[in-house]
Motif scaffolding. Structure first.
Motif, PDB file in Angstrom:
ATOM      1  N   LEU A  25       0.814  -1.215   0.000  1.00  0.00           N
ATOM      2  CA  LEU A  25       0.000   0.000   0.000  1.00  0.00           C
ATOM      3  C   LEU A  25       0.846   1.263   0.000  1.00  0.00           C
ATOM      4  O   LEU A  25       1.999   1.235   0.380  1.00  0.00           O
ATOM      5  N   GLN A  26       0.232   2.349  -0.411  1.00  0.00           N
ATOM      6  CA  GLN A  26       0.793   3.692  -0.319  1.00  0.00           C
ATOM      7  C   GLN A  26      -0.350   4.627   0.032  1.00  0.00           C
ATOM      8  O   GLN A  26      -1.511   4.308  -0.242  1.00  0.00           O
ATOM      9  N   PRO A  27      -0.054   5.791   0.613  1.00  0.00           N
ATOM     10  CA  PRO A  27      -1.131   6.756   0.846  1.00  0.00           C
ATOM     11  C   PRO A  27      -1.863   7.052  -0.463  1.00  0.00           C
ATOM     12  O   PRO A  27      -1.243   7.209  -1.514  1.00  0.00           O
ATOM     13  N   GLY A  28      -3.177   7.072  -0.398  1.00  0.00           N
ATOM     14  CA  GLY A  28      -3.996   7.292  -1.592  1.00  0.00           C
ATOM     15  C   GLY A  28      -4.494   5.993  -2.200  1.00  0.00           C
ATOM     16  O   GLY A  28      -5.483   5.990  -2.919  1.00  0.00           O
ATOM     17  N   PHE A  29      -3.811   4.876  -1.941  1.00  0.00           N
ATOM     18  CA  PHE A  29      -4.303   3.581  -2.396  1.00  0.00           C
ATOM     19  C   PHE A  29      -5.580   3.284  -1.600  1.00  0.00           C
ATOM     20  O   PHE A  29      -5.879   3.925  -0.613  1.00  0.00           O
ATOM     21  N   GLN A  30      -6.309   2.295  -2.053  1.00  0.00           N
ATOM     22  CA  GLN A  30      -7.511   1.898  -1.351  1.00  0.00           C
ATOM     23  C   GLN A  30      -7.473   0.402  -1.068  1.00  0.00           C
ATOM     24  O   GLN A  30      -6.777  -0.348  -1.753  1.00  0.00           O
ATOM     25  N   ILE A  31      -8.215  -0.003  -0.036  1.00  0.00           N
ATOM     26  CA  ILE A  31      -8.408  -1.425   0.219  1.00  0.00           C
ATOM     27  C   ILE A  31      -9.908  -1.695   0.205  1.00  0.00           C
ATOM     28  O   ILE A  31     -10.711  -0.829   0.572  1.00  0.00           O
ATOM     29  N   GLU A  32     -10.244  -2.870  -0.268  1.00  0.00           N
ATOM     30  CA  GLU A  32     -11.634  -3.288  -0.305  1.00  0.00           C
ATOM     31  C   GLU A  32     -11.828  -4.355   0.765  1.00  0.00           C
ATOM     32  O   GLU A  32     -11.124  -5.359   0.780  1.00  0.00           O
ATOM     33  N   ILE A  33     -12.754  -4.099   1.671  1.00  0.00           N
ATOM     34  CA  ILE A  33     -13.123  -5.060   2.703  1.00  0.00           C
ATOM     35  C   ILE A  33     -14.627  -5.243   2.578  1.00  0.00           C
ATOM     36  O   ILE A  33     -15.382  -4.285   2.744  1.00  0.00           O
ATOM     37  N   GLY A  34     -15.053  -6.465   2.286  1.00  0.00           N
ATOM     38  CA  GLY A  34     -16.474  -6.677   2.021  1.00  0.00           C
ATOM     39  C   GLY A  34     -16.867  -5.862   0.811  1.00  0.00           C
ATOM     40  O   GLY A  34     -16.211  -5.911  -0.226  1.00  0.00           O
ATOM     41  N   LYS A  35     -17.899  -5.055   0.947  1.00  0.00           N
ATOM     42  CA  LYS A  35     -18.354  -4.195  -0.154  1.00  0.00           C
ATOM     43  C   LYS A  35     -17.852  -2.766   0.009  1.00  0.00           C
ATOM     44  O   LYS A  35     -18.210  -1.889  -0.763  1.00  0.00           O
ATOM     45  N   SER A  36     -17.035  -2.525   1.019  1.00  0.00           N
ATOM     46  CA  SER A  36     -16.571  -1.169   1.317  1.00  0.00           C
ATOM     47  C   SER A  36     -15.178  -0.912   0.761  1.00  0.00           C
ATOM     48  O   SER A  36     -14.323  -1.787   0.779  1.00  0.00           O
TER      49      SER A  36
END
Length: 120
Positions: A25-36
């Motif tokens: 990861l890096q700042p600005g990246f996103q992670i998907e957990i469930g539908k969020s």
């Protein structure tokens, strides 16, 4: 746990187990957990990162609070470089071509389409 930065923005610490946040990861990246989809504000260590509280809806809060020792599966979503896309659009239009626009009611770095927003 949560912290506050100088802008009075609430940050939530995500604690991973056997994760590699520093290389994934890096700042600005996103992670998907469930539908969020959660936006990474900063990386603290391989097992800790910060996200903004306003990314959390009730569903993800419940998931995070109720997770057992096994934790939650997540997927890394790299930050999309929009400049490449815009360059391609400008080039196609300069060539007299056409493009399709699919309104979703928001601008995001997500790699998936959002629900259509009527009236946009």
């Amino acid at each position: 746990s949560s912290q506050e930065n100088n802008f009075n923005q609430k940050l939530i610490k995500i604690i991973g187990k056997s994760t590699q946040f520093e290389s994934q990861l890096q700042p600005g990246f996103q992670i998907e957990i469930g539908k969020s989809i959660l936006t990474i504000k900063s990386i603290i260590s391989n097992n800790e990162c910060l996200i903004e509280d306003n990314d959390l809806d009730d569903e993800i809060k419940q998931l995070l609070l109720s997770s057992k020792e096994d934790g939650l599966k997540y997927r890394c979503l790299p930050k999309v470089n929009h400049s490449v896309m815009f360059s391609s659009v400008y080039k196609k239009l300069e060539e007299g071509g056409c493009i399709g626009i699919f309104p979703e009611g928001t601008s995001t770095d997500r790699t998936k389409m959002l629900e259509f927003q009527a009236g946009v």
